[in-house]
Design a protein around this motif. Structure first.
Motif, PDB file in Angstrom:
ATOM      1  N   SER A 166     -60.814 -90.166  34.772  1.00 28.35           N
ATOM      2  CA  SER A 166     -61.945 -90.357  33.855  1.00 28.35           C
ATOM      3  C   SER A 166     -63.206 -89.832  34.519  1.00 28.35           C
ATOM      4  N   LEU A 167     -64.177 -89.463  33.673  1.00 27.90           N
ATOM      5  CA  LEU A 167     -65.393 -88.816  34.154  1.00 27.90           C
ATOM      6  C   LEU A 167     -66.603 -89.312  33.379  1.00 27.90           C
ATOM      7  N   ASP A 168     -67.652 -89.670  34.120  1.00 30.87           N
ATOM      8  CA  ASP A 168     -68.979 -89.896  33.560  1.00 30.87           C
ATOM      9  C   ASP A 168     -69.912 -88.949  34.304  1.00 30.87           C
ATOM     10  N   THR A 169     -70.298 -87.856  33.655  1.00 25.70           N
ATOM     11  CA  THR A 169     -71.122 -86.860  34.341  1.00 25.70           C
ATOM     12  C   THR A 169     -72.515 -87.379  34.668  1.00 25.70           C
ATOM     13  N   ASN A 170     -73.037 -88.317  33.858  1.00 25.74           N
ATOM     14  CA  ASN A 170     -74.468 -88.612  33.820  1.00 25.74           C
ATOM     15  C   ASN A 170     -75.213 -87.324  33.448  1.00 25.74           C
ATOM     16  N   TRP A 171     -76.523 -87.387  33.398  1.00 26.61           N
ATOM     17  CA  TRP A 171     -77.301 -86.228  32.930  1.00 26.61           C
ATOM     18  C   TRP A 171     -77.343 -85.141  33.998  1.00 26.61           C
ATOM     19  N   ASP A 172     -77.352 -83.878  33.571  1.00 23.80           N
ATOM     20  CA  ASP A 172     -77.516 -82.757  34.486  1.00 23.80           C
ATOM     21  C   ASP A 172     -78.988 -82.363  34.529  1.00 23.80           C
ATOM     22  N   PRO A 173     -79.703 -82.631  35.633  1.00 23.94           N
ATOM     23  CA  PRO A 173     -81.129 -82.313  35.697  1.00 23.94           C
ATOM     24  C   PRO A 173     -81.426 -80.829  35.492  1.00 23.94           C
ATOM     25  N   SER A 174     -80.472 -79.954  35.837  1.00 28.57           N
ATOM     26  CA  SER A 174     -80.687 -78.508  35.688  1.00 28.57           C
ATOM     27  C   SER A 174     -80.499 -78.033  34.253  1.00 28.57           C
ATOM     28  N   GLY A 175     -79.787 -78.816  33.454  1.00 23.51           N
ATOM     29  CA  GLY A 175     -79.490 -78.410  32.093  1.00 23.51           C
ATOM     30  C   GLY A 175     -78.379 -77.398  31.959  1.00 23.51           C
ATOM     31  N   ALA A 176     -77.735 -77.030  33.067  1.00 19.68           N
ATOM     32  CA  ALA A 176     -76.707 -75.977  33.023  1.00 19.68           C
ATOM     33  C   ALA A 176     -75.324 -76.505  32.657  1.00 19.68           C
ATOM     34  N   TRP A 177     -75.018 -77.747  33.009  1.00 20.08           N
ATOM     35  CA  TRP A 177     -73.707 -78.356  32.747  1.00 20.08           C
ATOM     36  C   TRP A 177     -72.577 -77.478  33.286  1.00 20.08           C
ATOM     37  N   ALA A 178     -72.765 -76.959  34.500  1.00 24.88           N
ATOM     38  CA  ALA A 178     -71.798 -76.055  35.107  1.00 24.88           C
ATOM     39  C   ALA A 178     -70.483 -76.770  35.400  1.00 24.88           C
ATOM     40  N   SER A 179     -69.386 -76.063  35.212  1.00 24.85           N
ATOM     41  CA  SER A 179     -68.027 -76.499  35.567  1.00 24.85           C
ATOM     42  C   SER A 179     -67.474 -77.607  34.685  1.00 24.85           C
ATOM     43  N   VAL A 180     -68.279 -78.187  33.785  1.00 25.38           N
ATOM     44  CA  VAL A 180     -67.800 -79.381  33.101  1.00 25.38           C
ATOM     45  C   VAL A 180     -66.608 -79.084  32.191  1.00 25.38           C
ATOM     46  N   ASN A 181     -66.581 -77.930  31.528  1.00 30.72           N
ATOM     47  CA  ASN A 181     -65.455 -77.627  30.649  1.00 30.72           C
ATOM     48  C   ASN A 181     -64.163 -77.490  31.441  1.00 30.72           C
ATOM     49  N   ASP A 182     -64.250 -76.871  32.617  1.00 34.78           N
ATOM     50  CA  ASP A 182     -63.062 -76.751  33.469  1.00 34.78           C
ATOM     51  C   ASP A 182     -62.566 -78.123  33.914  1.00 34.78           C
ATOM     52  N   ILE A 183     -63.510 -79.025  34.228  1.00 35.13           N
ATOM     53  CA  ILE A 183     -63.126 -80.368  34.664  1.00 35.13           C
ATOM     54  C   ILE A 183     -62.498 -81.147  33.515  1.00 35.13           C
ATOM     55  N   LEU A 184     -63.073 -81.022  32.318  1.00 38.75           N
ATOM     56  CA  LEU A 184     -62.572 -81.779  31.176  1.00 38.75           C
ATOM     57  C   LEU A 184     -61.153 -81.381  30.784  1.00 38.75           C
ATOM     58  N   GLU A 185     -60.726 -80.188  31.158  1.00 40.77           N
ATOM     59  CA  GLU A 185     -59.335 -79.783  30.912  1.00 40.77           C
ATOM     60  C   GLU A 185     -58.346 -80.709  31.624  1.00 40.77           C
ATOM     61  N   HIS A 186     -58.812 -81.375  32.685  1.00 36.02           N
ATOM     62  CA  HIS A 186     -57.942 -82.237  33.485  1.00 36.02           C
ATOM     63  C   HIS A 186     -58.423 -83.690  33.458  1.00 36.02           C
ATOM     64  N   THR A 187     -59.168 -84.051  32.402  1.00 37.82           N
ATOM     65  CA  THR A 187     -59.760 -85.383  32.290  1.00 37.82           C
ATOM     66  C   THR A 187     -59.122 -86.138  31.135  1.00 37.82           C
ATOM     67  N   ASP A 188     -58.605 -87.323  31.418  1.00 33.61           N
ATOM     68  CA  ASP A 188     -57.994 -88.140  30.371  1.00 33.61           C
ATOM     69  C   ASP A 188     -59.042 -88.814  29.503  1.00 33.61           C
ATOM     70  N   VAL A 189     -60.120 -89.328  30.121  1.00 35.62           N
ATOM     71  CA  VAL A 189     -61.158 -90.036  29.376  1.00 35.62           C
ATOM     72  C   VAL A 189     -62.522 -89.529  29.837  1.00 35.62           C
ATOM     73  N   PHE A 190     -63.324 -89.086  28.865  1.00 37.78           N
ATOM     74  CA  PHE A 190     -64.694 -88.644  29.119  1.00 37.78           C
ATOM     75  C   PHE A 190     -65.632 -89.704  28.566  1.00 37.78           C
ATOM     76  N   LEU A 191     -66.605 -90.153  29.388  1.00 44.30           N
ATOM     77  CA  LEU A 191     -67.438 -91.302  29.068  1.00 44.30           C
ATOM     78  C   LEU A 191     -68.928 -90.938  29.056  1.00 44.30           C
ATOM     79  N   PRO A 192     -69.371 -90.078  28.148  1.00 46.16           N
ATOM     80  CA  PRO A 192     -70.790 -89.715  28.093  1.00 46.16           C
ATOM     81  C   PRO A 192     -71.593 -90.662  27.228  1.00 46.16           C
ATOM     82  N   ASN A 193     -72.933 -90.535  27.290  1.00 45.21           N
ATOM     83  CA  ASN A 193     -73.741 -91.117  26.230  1.00 45.21           C
ATOM     84  C   ASN A 193     -73.919 -90.056  25.139  1.00 45.21           C
ATOM     85  N   ALA A 194     -74.614 -90.401  24.071  1.00 41.44           N
ATOM     86  CA  ALA A 194     -74.704 -89.495  22.930  1.00 41.44           C
ATOM     87  C   ALA A 194     -75.388 -88.177  23.307  1.00 41.44           C
TER      88      ALA A 194
END
Length: 301
Positions: free
Chosen positions: A164-192
């Protein structure tokens, strides 16, 4: 039989929580506070303590310095029943966050320090095999960990564990690598806001649908409105619990703990979402992220 139910990976540091007249006015104006608390902080550390309070055998993989702030982290994490798996920080001081807290909002000033010291290679196969589940917090405060987390999460799943993954906010706004990580993530726990930022979608429903198609369960925190969850084949919602709010620091991390505890003891997704929203709401009753966290008695009613 594994040694742990959950291994939480990420940040551990003190929070200096200030309340009262906290909006700074420069020009050497002195302002008076109503409270100042030095408490355990870091999204991963708060999540880990919340999991332990809910009966999970919990370990925390984090970098902590050999200084007074590091000693506070070690003491409070251990006292909560969490096994700290410390990573050497090479003389770097322990990170610290100053939180300017108002009833409905807060600002955070963070010295990264040891928060950035964790590497994806620190998540070894031996550690993975010691646990049933691996949860990662505060991805974008830890760039050296984020850069290789997709491969690390793939190893976790190859070894038969869940993620499971909770990224929290990305201060840079780039959200780098997150799609690659989510391919191997069972539960993603973001806020809206995080859910929309990750996907670029216009609505939470559209964002969740995009991620669910890859097999990821999406559990979205939505503040006082509660939470929503989407998974392949279904969705549900749960309201928040009305409490007298003292401080919202760490509420999302306590939410994560409630959700993980429910899932790891075998509850279905709607009941797990109820546990999560209740745990997140109850945590706001006191200053700091861990002082008012839920117990099993709070959630099992």
């Amino acid at each position: 039989m594994t040694e742990f139910d959950v291994l939480v990976v990420g940040d551990a540091n003190p929070d200096l929580l200030l309340r009262g007249d906290v909006r700074p006015r420069f020009g050497q104006e002195e302002q008076l506070l109503t409270a100042a608390d030095l408490v355990l902080g870091g999204s991963a550390a708060i999540t880990a303590v919340g999991c332990a309070k809910l009966g999970l055998r919990t370990a925390l993989l984090a970098a902590v310095g050999d200084d007074v702030f590091g000693a506070l982290v070690r003491e409070q994490v251990t006292a909560a029943g969490v096994r700290l798996m410390p990573v050497a920080a090479g003389g770097v001081p322990t990170g610290v966050t100053v939180i300017l807290s108002e009833p409905d909002d807060r600002a955070m000033l963070t010295l990264p320090g040891t928060i950035t010291a964790l590497r994806h290679g620190d998540l070894t196969d031996m550690l993975i095999q010691s646990t049933r589940h691996v949860h990662m917090s505060a991805l974008y405060l830890q760039p050296a960990l984020a850069s290789g987390l997709a491969g690390a999460f793939k190893r976790v799943r190859d070894l038969g564990r869940t993620t499971s993954l909770d990224t929290n906010w990305d201060p840079s706004g780039a959200w780098a690598s997150v799609n690659d990580i989510l391919e191997h993530t069972d539960v993603f726990l973001p806020n809206a806001a995080e859910l929309l930022a990750v996907t670029g979608a216009a609505t939470p429903d559209a964002a969740a649908a995009e991620l669910v198609r890859t097999g990821t369960t999406v559990v979205m925190k939505d503040g006082a409105r509660g939470a929503r969850a989407w998974w392949p084949g279904g969705e549900c919602a749960a309201p928040g619990v009305t409490v007298e709010v003292v401080d919202t620091t760490g509420a999302g991390d306590s939410f994560n703990a409630g959700f993980l505890a429910a899932r790891l003891v075998g509850h279905d997704l709607p009941e797990s979402l109820r546990w999560a929203t209740t745990a997140g709401s109850l945590s706001t009753r006191a200053a700091g992220g861990t002082a008012a966290q839920a117990t099993l008695a709070d959630l099992s009613g």
